[in-house]
Design an enzyme around this catalytic site. Structure first.
Site, short mmCIF file in Angstrom:
data_model
loop_
_atom_site.label_atom_id
_atom_site.label_comp_id
_atom_site.label_asym_id
_atom_site.label_seq_id
_atom_site.Cartn_x
_atom_site.Cartn_y
_atom_site.Cartn_z
N LYS A 1 0.81 -1.23 0.00
CA LYS A 1 0.00 0.00 0.00
C LYS A 1 0.85 1.29 0.00
O LYS A 1 2.06 1.25 0.26
CB LYS A 1 -0.92 -0.02 1.22
CG LYS A 1 -1.97 -1.13 1.16
CD LYS A 1 -2.98 -0.98 2.28
CE LYS A 1 -4.04 -2.06 2.22
NZ LYS A 1 -5.11 -1.84 3.23
N GLU B 1 -9.77 -10.64 -7.67
CA GLU B 1 -8.84 -9.53 -7.47
C GLU B 1 -7.65 -9.61 -8.43
O GLU B 1 -7.19 -8.60 -8.95
CB GLU B 1 -8.38 -9.51 -6.00
CG GLU B 1 -9.53 -9.18 -5.06
CD GLU B 1 -9.17 -9.18 -3.58
OE1 GLU B 1 -8.04 -9.54 -3.22
OE2 GLU B 1 -10.04 -8.80 -2.79
P1 CMP Z 1 -7.62 -4.34 3.41
O1 CMP Z 1 -7.17 -5.72 3.64
O2 CMP Z 1 -7.02 -3.57 2.30
O3 CMP Z 1 -9.22 -4.36 3.20
C1 CMP Z 1 -10.04 -3.28 3.53
C2 CMP Z 1 -9.31 -2.19 4.23
O4 CMP Z 1 -10.09 -1.26 4.91
C3 CMP Z 1 -8.46 -2.80 5.32
O5 CMP Z 1 -7.39 -3.50 4.76
C4 CMP Z 1 -8.08 -1.58 6.14
O6 CMP Z 1 -6.89 -0.97 5.70
C5 CMP Z 1 -9.26 -0.67 5.87
N1 CMP Z 1 -10.00 -0.46 7.11
C6 CMP Z 1 -10.64 -1.37 7.83
N2 CMP Z 1 -11.20 -0.79 8.91
C7 CMP Z 1 -10.90 0.53 8.85
C8 CMP Z 1 -11.18 1.63 9.67
N3 CMP Z 1 -11.89 1.50 10.79
N4 CMP Z 1 -10.69 2.84 9.29
C9 CMP Z 1 -9.97 2.97 8.15
N5 CMP Z 1 -9.67 1.94 7.32
C10 CMP Z 1 -10.12 0.73 7.68
#
Ligand code: CMP
Length: 140
Positions: A11, A128
């Site tokens: 990321k 994905e």
């Molecule tokens: P990822 O595995 O990329 O999938 C969804 C993403 O949402 C997760 O990782 C986090 O980085 C993000 N995420 C989940 N919960 C929150 C939160 N409360 N605030 C901001 N980002 C979040």
């Protein structure tokens, strides 16, 4: 055990801090093979499409802004039980809850800027991977 492919993203918080090599080393040490990868700068629309399952979540705007804020590395990882293995080496979504030695424990800044994404199932991994890669770009 089955050889699987999973999808991974390094990321923006990690590309900005120049730690993509450290993260790739963790993946490889876990026995995952990087069979495709490219550095891209996602558009907001591309990030919204990718995270469509989260569109009703309160953090959707923040998440898609962040994911399109700087370059990312999109990857296809291959190995035995690759989906579960990648989730294990990533650690919990929230770095405060991640186990010692995991990527997120060592590198993530917070729950949003959590350095890596990994598919949560084989079915989603296929979706994905297809979102970012053609079959010709994956060289196992
Ligand atoms: P990822 O595995 O990329 O999938 C969804 C993403 O949402 C997760 O990782 C986090 O980085 C993000 N995420 C989940 N919960 C929150 C939160 N409360 N605030 C901001 N980002 C979040």
């Amino acid at each position: 055990m089955a050889i699987e492919r999973t999808f991974s993203i390094v990321k923006p918080d990690a590309t900005k801090r120049n730690i993509t090599g450290a993260i790739n080393a963790k993946l490889e040490e876990a026995g995952l093979r990087i069979v495709a990868q490219k550095r891209i700068h996602m558009s907001k629309e591309q990030a919204e499409g990718f995270y469509d399952v989260h569109k009703e979540r309160p953090f959707f705007g923040e998440l898609t802004e962040f994911m399109s804020s700087a370059p990312v590395i999109v990857q296809v990882l291959e190995g035995e039980n690759a989906v579960a293995k990648n989730r294990e080496v990533m650690g919990a979504t929230n770095p405060k809850e991640a186990d010692a030695g995991t990527i997120r424990k060592e590198h993530a800044l917070n729950i949003g800027e959590n350095s890596v994404h990994g598919s949560d199932s084989l079915e989603n991994a296929k979706i994905e991977i297809n979102y970012f890669f053609t079959e010709e770009e994956i060289v196992g």
